[in-house]
Design a protein around this motif. Structure first.
Motif, PDB file in Angstrom:
ATOM      1  N   GLY A   1       7.171  -8.813  11.601  1.00  0.00           N
ATOM      2  CA  GLY A   1       6.817 -10.084  10.977  1.00  0.00           C
ATOM      3  C   GLY A   1       5.542 -10.003  10.167  1.00  0.00           C
ATOM      4  N   GLN A   2       5.191  -8.829   9.710  1.00  0.00           N
ATOM      5  CA  GLN A   2       3.957  -8.649   8.940  1.00  0.00           C
ATOM      6  C   GLN A   2       4.296  -8.060   7.570  1.00  0.00           C
ATOM      7  N   ARG A   3       4.235  -8.876   6.553  1.00  0.00           N
ATOM      8  CA  ARG A   3       4.539  -8.459   5.194  1.00  0.00           C
ATOM      9  C   ARG A   3       3.270  -7.947   4.513  1.00  0.00           C
ATOM     10  N   ILE A   4       3.369  -6.789   3.909  1.00  0.00           N
ATOM     11  CA  ILE A   4       2.237  -6.229   3.176  1.00  0.00           C
ATOM     12  C   ILE A   4       2.123  -6.941   1.828  1.00  0.00           C
ATOM     13  N   SER A   5       0.955  -7.471   1.554  1.00  0.00           N
ATOM     14  CA  SER A   5       0.769  -8.240   0.323  1.00  0.00           C
ATOM     15  C   SER A   5       0.097  -7.427  -0.781  1.00  0.00           C
ATOM     16  N   GLN A   6      -0.571  -6.328  -0.418  1.00  0.00           N
ATOM     17  CA  GLN A   6      -1.269  -5.571  -1.461  1.00  0.00           C
ATOM     18  C   GLN A   6      -1.342  -4.083  -1.119  1.00  0.00           C
ATOM     19  N   LEU A   7      -0.971  -3.265  -2.081  1.00  0.00           N
ATOM     20  CA  LEU A   7      -1.178  -1.826  -2.027  1.00  0.00           C
ATOM     21  C   LEU A   7      -2.204  -1.480  -3.097  1.00  0.00           C
ATOM     22  N   ARG A   8      -3.222  -0.697  -2.713  1.00  0.00           N
ATOM     23  CA  ARG A   8      -4.281  -0.386  -3.673  1.00  0.00           C
ATOM     24  C   ARG A   8      -4.761   1.045  -3.435  1.00  0.00           C
ATOM     25  N   TYR A   9      -5.118   1.706  -4.538  1.00  0.00           N
ATOM     26  CA  TYR A   9      -5.668   3.063  -4.434  1.00  0.00           C
ATOM     27  C   TYR A   9      -7.177   3.006  -4.599  1.00  0.00           C
ATOM     28  N   GLU A  10      -7.863   3.587  -3.616  1.00  0.00           N
ATOM     29  CA  GLU A  10      -9.321   3.667  -3.659  1.00  0.00           C
ATOM     30  C   GLU A  10      -9.703   5.043  -3.138  1.00  0.00           C
ATOM     31  N   ALA A  11      -9.968   5.952  -4.047  1.00  0.00           N
ATOM     32  CA  ALA A  11     -10.167   7.362  -3.707  1.00  0.00           C
ATOM     33  C   ALA A  11     -11.124   7.533  -2.530  1.00  0.00           C
ATOM     34  N   PRO A  12     -10.734   8.373  -1.534  1.00  0.00           N
ATOM     35  CA  PRO A  12      -9.530   9.216  -1.524  1.00  0.00           C
ATOM     36  C   PRO A  12      -8.409   8.632  -0.660  1.00  0.00           C
ATOM     37  N   HIS A  13      -8.318   7.330  -0.540  1.00  0.00           N
ATOM     38  CA  HIS A  13      -7.328   6.726   0.346  1.00  0.00           C
ATOM     39  C   HIS A  13      -6.444   5.717  -0.385  1.00  0.00           C
ATOM     40  N   TRP A  14      -5.305   5.438   0.249  1.00  0.00           N
ATOM     41  CA  TRP A  14      -4.492   4.280  -0.116  1.00  0.00           C
ATOM     42  C   TRP A  14      -4.829   3.153   0.856  1.00  0.00           C
ATOM     43  N   LEU A  15      -4.874   1.939   0.347  1.00  0.00           N
ATOM     44  CA  LEU A  15      -5.223   0.785   1.167  1.00  0.00           C
ATOM     45  C   LEU A  15      -4.043  -0.189   1.224  1.00  0.00           C
ATOM     46  N   LEU A  16      -3.717  -0.623   2.426  1.00  0.00           N
ATOM     47  CA  LEU A  16      -2.734  -1.682   2.633  1.00  0.00           C
ATOM     48  C   LEU A  16      -3.486  -2.910   3.130  1.00  0.00           C
ATOM     49  N   ASP A  17      -3.488  -3.944   2.326  1.00  0.00           N
ATOM     50  CA  ASP A  17      -4.217  -5.175   2.670  1.00  0.00           C
ATOM     51  C   ASP A  17      -5.635  -4.850   3.138  1.00  0.00           C
ATOM     52  N   GLY A  18      -6.260  -3.900   2.444  1.00  0.00           N
ATOM     53  CA  GLY A  18      -7.652  -3.561   2.704  1.00  0.00           C
ATOM     54  C   GLY A  18      -7.885  -2.481   3.739  1.00  0.00           C
ATOM     55  N   HIS A  19      -6.839  -2.009   4.435  1.00  0.00           N
ATOM     56  CA  HIS A  19      -6.995  -0.990   5.475  1.00  0.00           C
ATOM     57  C   HIS A  19      -6.605   0.382   4.913  1.00  0.00           C
ATOM     58  N   ALA A  20      -7.453   1.368   5.138  1.00  0.00           N
ATOM     59  CA  ALA A  20      -7.282   2.689   4.529  1.00  0.00           C
ATOM     60  C   ALA A  20      -6.379   3.589   5.365  1.00  0.00           C
ATOM     61  N   TYR A  21      -5.562   4.395   4.654  1.00  0.00           N
ATOM     62  CA  TYR A  21      -4.672   5.365   5.298  1.00  0.00           C
ATOM     63  C   TYR A  21      -4.707   6.676   4.518  1.00  0.00           C
ATOM     64  N   ASP A  22      -4.483   7.771   5.257  1.00  0.00           N
ATOM     65  CA  ASP A  22      -4.432   9.083   4.612  1.00  0.00           C
ATOM     66  C   ASP A  22      -3.123   9.290   3.856  1.00  0.00           C
ATOM     67  N   ARG A  23      -2.046   8.766   4.393  1.00  0.00           N
ATOM     68  CA  ARG A  23      -0.735   8.860   3.764  1.00  0.00           C
ATOM     69  C   ARG A  23       0.014   7.542   3.973  1.00  0.00           C
ATOM     70  N   ILE A  24       0.842   7.201   2.998  1.00  0.00           N
ATOM     71  CA  ILE A  24       1.696   6.014   3.126  1.00  0.00           C
ATOM     72  C   ILE A  24       3.123   6.408   2.742  1.00  0.00           C
ATOM     73  N   ILE A  25       4.064   5.970   3.564  1.00  0.00           N
ATOM     74  CA  ILE A  25       5.485   6.107   3.247  1.00  0.00           C
ATOM     75  C   ILE A  25       6.024   4.717   2.961  1.00  0.00           C
ATOM     76  N   TRP A  26       6.479   4.509   1.728  1.00  0.00           N
ATOM     77  CA  TRP A  26       6.996   3.196   1.330  1.00  0.00           C
ATOM     78  C   TRP A  26       8.504   3.213   1.531  1.00  0.00           C
ATOM     79  N   ALA A  27       8.978   2.456   2.518  1.00  0.00           N
ATOM     80  CA  ALA A  27      10.375   2.530   2.944  1.00  0.00           C
ATOM     81  C   ALA A  27      11.068   1.175   2.856  1.00  0.00           C
ATOM     82  N   THR A  28      10.796   0.440   1.790  1.00  0.00           N
ATOM     83  CA  THR A  28      11.501  -0.815   1.554  1.00  0.00           C
ATOM     84  C   THR A  28      12.567  -0.573   0.485  1.00  0.00           C
ATOM     85  N   SER A  29      13.254  -1.635   0.079  1.00  0.00           N
ATOM     86  CA  SER A  29      14.293  -1.499  -0.936  1.00  0.00           C
ATOM     87  C   SER A  29      13.697  -1.002  -2.245  1.00  0.00           C
ATOM     88  N   SER A  30      14.553  -0.448  -3.098  1.00  0.00           N
ATOM     89  CA  SER A  30      14.060   0.083  -4.370  1.00  0.00           C
ATOM     90  C   SER A  30      13.434  -1.000  -5.230  1.00  0.00           C
TER      91      SER A  30
END
Length: 443
Positions: free
Chosen positions: A233-262
């Protein structure tokens, strides 16, 4: 690494298991409250007031889905206890059609399929031989053909009855694309694995539990046991690149796998590209353009119930035409125990739910009249308007790698399979195990 997976469908959960088992810290974000994506459980009510668990589409697996079956076992689900295994059979209500003889059920491939063809009821010897001759020719050519060929063009030499009673239903059920527009290359790959691959590859595997239970739910339990986090029940509202990480709703990750519909993925990545630096933005826009160019086919499942409804087999083939659209009907009473519940499947469907319901009920009265099903009442109709991509010849599909540190997973991602559960699982698993090899992000 700290890994985020956006989407809790079969591809996303396969990726989550792979990444968790590799020792990564995994967080899965799913917008709905139910795992499974386009292959998930949903709740309904029978006309007699009894609650019932349905699926958002009746699915068929086959014995050649080796990665799906392997991963089910890996997360603790016994395929033999959750899937009804049947030898290759597409019987019609009158007893005609393709059916593997009992003595050939355990024969090695392709002898079991050849036996089914040779004994198909309602086909002349000339019609049977046309299929055997074509099949051996496909095998001789290594199951390869020109990328521009459609299934109809590939099968132009087949007897018309064989084409209409076998090839068309196989094509539309596997590729969800009419044979006149479907990729012969992908169709041949499916035939190779199903009919000429492993022993039992042609067997039909019909779910006896709901689609969420037979993999996504068990996968989620394994991921959490490995220390991962699941956010329903948690929809991601923003994907952003901020070197050297990807951010999902402001939270940083080393890798992201985007597994929603095309389509969902393309929209999110185009938005992200607006603020991303070059060449990240160029990669995002290029991938999104390829994904957005895909066309889609719908699948409808009409659930209908009568207290006396029962089929002679768990699954029957139907003869679709311009006004009777369903290709198959399933007896859920023989699968999950819901007595009297039938599931009619309309692949590559069009029209409204009301129109499909009326057409399917009329088809049942016309083609299944000998069974005395009683007065069928519609329980629920599920129309997935963008169920699968249209699997057309020479189709260009988006790659797994979107940008450094950002991967895609889904049945539409470039690969040998059409939009099937096996295609989704293979894509997700590949993304999950390739995290370490994915390009590092520029700093």
């Amino acid at each position: 690494m700290k890994v985020a997976i956006v989407g809790g469908g079969w591809a996303g959960m396969a990726a989550a298991v792979a990444a968790s088992d590799a020792g990564h810290s995994v967080s899965v974000f799913e917008a709905s409250r139910t795992l499974g994506g386009r292959a998930r459980a949903l709740q309904g009510t029978l006309p007699n007031g009894e609650p019932v668990t349905l699926d958002n589409g009746q699915h068929i697996l086959i014995g050649a889905y080796t990665e799906t079956l392997r991963l089910m076992r890996q997360v603790g689900v016994d395929p033999e206890a959750n899937l009804l295994r049947l030898p290759l059979a597409l019987p019609f209500v009158d007893g005609t059609g393709l059916q593997t003889p009992a003595y050939a059920t355990h024969w090695p491939a392709p002898l079991d399929a050849i036996a089914a063809i040779a004994t198909a009821r309602g086909w002349s010897w000339g019609e049977r031989f046309s299929l055997i001759r074509a099949s051996l020719g496909w095998q001789w050519n290594g199951f390869r053909c020109e990328a521009s060929l459609s299934v109809a063009q590939l099968c132009h030499a087949l007897a018309p009855k064989v084409f209409h009673e076998l090839i068309e239903p196989l094509c539309v059920s596997a590729l969800n694309t009419p044979a006149t527009h479907a990729s012969a290359t992908v169709f041949l790959r499916m035939l190779k694995d199903a009919l000429f691959g492993i022993r039992g590859g042609s067997h039909l595997l019909l779910p006896t539990s709901d689609l969420t239970a037979i993999f996504p739910q068990a996968a989620a339990q394994r991921v959490t046991q490995m220390g991962g986090a699941l956010h329903l029940g948690q929809r991601i509202s923003q994907l952003r690149y901020e070197a050297p990480h990807w951010l999902l709703d402001g939270h940083a990750y080393d890798r992201i796998i985007w597994a929603t519909s095309s389509s969902n993925s393309a929209l999110a990545l185009v938005e992200c590209a607006q603020s991303a630096p070059e060449p990240i933005a160029t990669s995002l826009r290029s991938w999104s353009a390829t994904a957005a160019a895909l066309r889609f086919e719908a699948i409808a499942t009409v659930y209908a119930w009568s207290p006396t409804a029962r089929l002679p087999h768990p699954m029957l083939a139907l003869r679709p035409n311009a006004v009777e659209p369903a290709q198959f009907v399933f007896d859920r009473g023989q699968l999950d125990g819901t007595s009297g519940l039938l599931a009619f499947v309309v692949s590559a469907s069009d029209g409204t739910a009301d129109a499909l319901e009326a057409a399917v009920l009329a088809q049942a009265r016309s083609q299944l009249s000998a069974l005395n099903l009683g007065a069928l009442q519609v329980v629920q109709t599920v129309v997935e308007k963008r169920a699968t991509f249209a699997c057309t010849p020479a189709l260009h599909r988006p790659p797994q790698q979107i940008a450094p540190g950002l991967l895609a997973a889904g049945d539409y991602v470039d690969g040998p399979y059409p939009a099937t559960l096996e295609g989704a699982v293979r894509s997700g698993w590949a993304a999950g195990i390739d995290l370490g090899q994915a390009m590092d992000m520029p700093r």
